[in-house]
Design a protein around this motif. Structure first.
Motif, short mmCIF file in Angstrom:
data_model
loop_
_atom_site.label_atom_id
_atom_site.label_comp_id
_atom_site.label_asym_id
_atom_site.label_seq_id
_atom_site.Cartn_x
_atom_site.Cartn_y
_atom_site.Cartn_z
N THR A 65 13.92 3.43 -10.39
CA THR A 65 15.38 3.43 -10.09
C THR A 65 15.66 3.68 -8.59
OG1 THR A 65 15.27 5.93 -10.35
CG2 THR A 65 15.90 4.66 -12.24
N ASP A 66 14.58 3.76 -7.85
CA ASP A 66 14.90 3.88 -6.65
C ASP A 66 14.81 2.53 -5.75
OD1 ASP A 66 15.13 6.94 -6.33
OD2 ASP A 66 13.11 6.91 -6.41
N PRO A 114 0.19 -1.88 -10.71
CA PRO A 114 0.55 -2.46 -9.46
C PRO A 114 -0.85 -2.41 -8.38
CG PRO A 114 2.28 -0.79 -9.89
CD PRO A 114 0.93 -0.58 -11.10
N ALA A 115 -1.60 -1.48 -8.62
CA ALA A 115 -2.72 -1.66 -7.90
C ALA A 115 -3.69 -2.75 -7.90
CB ALA A 115 -3.31 -0.35 -7.69
N LYS A 116 -3.76 -3.21 -9.19
CA LYS A 116 -4.72 -4.11 -9.44
C LYS A 116 -4.18 -5.61 -9.16
CE LYS A 116 -6.81 -2.35 -13.52
NZ LYS A 116 -7.00 -2.63 -15.17
N SER A 117 -2.96 -5.89 -8.80
CA SER A 117 -2.51 -7.17 -8.53
C SER A 117 -1.56 -7.54 -7.38
CB SER A 117 -2.02 -7.99 -9.69
OG SER A 117 -1.08 -7.28 -10.35
N SER A 118 -0.99 -6.40 -6.88
CA SER A 118 -0.02 -6.43 -5.92
C SER A 118 -0.34 -7.20 -4.62
CB SER A 118 0.63 -5.05 -5.66
OG SER A 118 1.33 -4.48 -6.75
N SER A 132 0.79 -1.22 -0.08
CA SER A 132 0.07 0.02 -0.12
C SER A 132 0.91 1.10 -0.05
CB SER A 132 -0.98 0.09 1.12
OG SER A 132 -1.77 -1.09 1.31
N LEU A 133 1.78 1.39 0.59
CA LEU A 133 2.73 2.54 0.86
C LEU A 133 3.67 2.71 -0.44
CD1 LEU A 133 4.28 1.75 4.55
CD2 LEU A 133 2.82 3.53 3.90
N ILE A 134 4.04 1.65 -0.99
CA ILE A 134 4.72 1.88 -2.09
C ILE A 134 3.88 2.24 -3.40
CG2 ILE A 134 6.16 0.65 -3.95
CD1 ILE A 134 7.70 1.23 -1.26
N ILE A 135 2.77 1.53 -3.36
CA ILE A 135 1.66 1.89 -4.58
C ILE A 135 1.39 3.41 -4.51
CG2 ILE A 135 -0.59 1.55 -5.53
CD1 ILE A 135 -0.25 -1.30 -5.10
N ARG A 136 1.01 3.70 -3.34
CA ARG A 136 0.50 5.21 -3.11
C ARG A 136 1.82 6.15 -3.40
NH1 ARG A 136 -3.24 8.11 -4.65
NH2 ARG A 136 -3.56 10.13 -3.04
N ALA A 137 3.02 6.07 -3.02
CA ALA A 137 4.15 6.65 -3.46
C ALA A 137 4.50 6.69 -4.94
CB ALA A 137 5.35 6.07 -2.81
N ILE A 138 4.24 5.70 -5.60
CA ILE A 138 4.46 5.48 -6.95
C ILE A 138 3.47 6.65 -7.45
CG2 ILE A 138 4.07 4.04 -9.10
CD1 ILE A 138 5.22 2.07 -7.75
N ALA A 139 2.25 6.40 -7.11
CA ALA A 139 1.19 7.27 -7.64
C ALA A 139 1.25 8.74 -7.61
CB ALA A 139 -0.34 6.99 -7.12
N LEU A 140 1.85 8.95 -6.15
CA LEU A 140 2.26 10.54 -5.88
C LEU A 140 3.64 11.04 -6.65
CD1 LEU A 140 1.03 10.67 -2.36
CD2 LEU A 140 0.09 11.48 -4.28
N LEU A 146 7.42 -6.08 -5.35
CA LEU A 146 6.60 -6.68 -6.50
C LEU A 146 5.76 -5.41 -7.07
CD1 LEU A 146 5.23 -9.17 -7.59
CD2 LEU A 146 3.54 -9.11 -6.12
N PRO A 147 5.36 -4.33 -6.56
CA PRO A 147 4.62 -3.26 -7.31
C PRO A 147 5.68 -2.74 -8.13
CG PRO A 147 4.25 -2.93 -4.89
CD PRO A 147 5.17 -4.27 -5.10
N LEU A 148 6.91 -2.50 -7.85
CA LEU A 148 7.76 -2.14 -8.77
C LEU A 148 8.20 -2.81 -9.90
CD1 LEU A 148 10.32 -0.74 -6.11
CD2 LEU A 148 8.94 0.70 -7.23
#
Length: 459
Positions: A348-349, A426-430, A334-342, A415-417
């Motif tokens: 590369t991180d 990523p939101a659909k399956s992570s 959840s944290l990574i998906i939201r960070a990607i969206a924002l 996995l989201p990355l």
């Protein structure tokens, strides 16, 4: 049919007292009229729109949901449909038209528009769905740099009635290329004889028609704008996008993202408006996939059947172990998906993210492991439920939690990355994948640790 929420309105409709009905609802703002109308049937809503002046009717229509708009159009007369559709803001009308799947119905609605409005609608529909081009409106005020403040204010007074917003005016040259934007407040405070060119700084923000919605959200947020111009590659001003449209789309995207994170396809309509079988269809797919994935958990349990038969006490902690790993994985996802969206993190991180999650996973796992160890130790002081080797069992559970939570955090963050790298959403399956993956691998980790600590005693 009488409406219990607004009995006065229902009574006026039933009696056909249209004059009093008009007086009753006309004093309300369009968003409030739309909220009231949602509580009535389409036949009753038709009466609302028949009595309202077209300017108010079109604005009220824009505040209804697209599904309600489509249903209501079936009840309105051809003349009323044409009036409302032509009076709608171009961007709101485009949102409605893009939901029409039937080519015949889309053609029918297009034919109701005037030649100019039809041209604008086809132009906006030519941009990809989800792009800025679909959200922009050509209703804006463009001025010239050699005008005086008085000329600008006179122009706005004569031509600004249909503009989407008057907060910002756009300065264009003779070829309609955008060269600056100036807030209206500056004109209101400037001397009437001052030239526009003297107020320009040639610094302005803009969007492209093919820009993604998320890029626009970021610009609006960072620069606190209420509207932004949309220009093509040559700099020609095509239209503007306002913050209300961006917020609406952003809310829809966030809603879909939340529904996807829960392991369900995004709903096309509000929850209460979604038919039961449609909701079952949306949710069944991922439930079946997750169920098949969880069968691997049963397979893993079967593989360790001999160890479980020797030390039945290990089975007591299986739910504790796999749920802790799944929870930590879901948190990280959840944290990574939201960070990607924002746009807080980029692909590369990944190494920086992995390092953070390694330390986070170890610390979180140590906290849970310590709690598990203390719990088993305290219970063993007052009972013999864990037998004479309770200290080894406590160490097994404690250390397993460290490893499983660490693994869950790593899987949930990487996995989201990985999905984003291969152009998947990523939101659909992570979250579903992480939960299944950590459940199965968590069991393996648990029993491998148990084998190390309990070999020669219980195993």
């Amino acid at each position: 049919m009488s409406n219990k929420i607004f009995p006065e309105i229902s009574e006026l409709i039933e009696k056909g007292n249209l004059k009093d009905l008009k007086n009753y609802i006309e004093v309300l703002q369009p968003p409030d009229i739309a909220d009231v109308a949602k509580n009535f049937s389409c036949e009753e809503q038709k009466v609302f729109f028949d009595v309202l002046p077209i300017r108010i009717a079109s604005k009220t229509f824009e505040y209804l949901g697209v599904d309600t708009q489509m249903q209501l159009l079936d009840y309105l007369s051809k003349e009323k449909k044409a009036e409302i559709l032509n009076a709608m803001a171009p961007d709101d009308r485009t949102t409605l038209y893009e939901q029409i799947e039937s080519p015949e119905q889309r053609k029918e609605f297009l034919c109701l528009l005037s030649e100019n409005e039809q041209k604008i609608t086809l132009f906006l529909l030519g941009y990809p769905k989800g792009s800025i081009g679909r959200l922009m409106t050509p209703d804006f005020i463009a001025i010239k740099k050699d005008w005086t403040v008085k000329e600008v204010l006179d122009f706005v007074r004569n031509n600004g009635h249909d503009s989407e917003t008057l907060n910002v005016l756009y300065v264009t040259n003779e070829r309609d290329i955008l060269i600056d934007d100036i807030r209206m407040r500056e004109f209101l405070l400037a001397p009437l004889d001052k030239k526009v060119s003297a107020m320009m700084d040639n610094k302005f923000l803009f969007l492209r028609p093919n820009h993604d919605i998320n890029e626009a959200v970021q610009l609006f947020r960072n620069y606190n704008r209420t509207a932004l111009p949309v220009i093509n590659d040559e700099g020609h001003l095509y239209g503007i996008v306002t913050i209300d449209d961006i917020l609406n789309v952003s809310q829809q995207e966030s809603t879909k993202e939340m529904q996807n994170l829960g392991g369900s396809e995004a709903l096309d309509e509000p929850y209460m408006a979604t038919p039961l079988f449609e909701m079952v269809r949306k949710r069944a797919g991922w439930l079946i996939i997750l169920f098949l994935g969880e069968l691997l958990t049963a397979t893993a349990m079967g593989y360790f059947e001999e160890e479980i038969s020797k030390a039945v006490v290990l089975a007591l902690f299986v739910p504790l172990i796999i749920s802790s790993g799944g929870n930590s994985g879901s948190q990280a996802t959840s944290l990574i998906i939201r960070a990607i969206a924002l746009r807080e993190v980029k692909l590369t991180d990944w190494f920086k993210i992995m390092k953070r999650e390694v330390f986070s996973g170890i610390l979180l796992g140590t906290i849970l492991g310590a709690i598990g160890f203390i719990r088993i130790s305290v219970w063993s002081l007052f009972s013999n439920i864990y037998g004479p080797h309770w200290i080894l069992i406590a160490l097994t559970v404690g250390l397993s939690l460290v490893f499983v939570v660490l693994w869950g955090s790593l899987a949930g963050s990487m996995l989201p990355l990985l999905l984003r790298k291969f152009k998947f959403d990523p939101a659909k399956s992570s979250a579903p994948f992480v939960a299944t993956l950590v459940d199965v691998t968590g069991l393996i980790i648990y029993f491998m640790v148990a084998f190390v600590f309990l070999k020669g005693t219980l195993l």
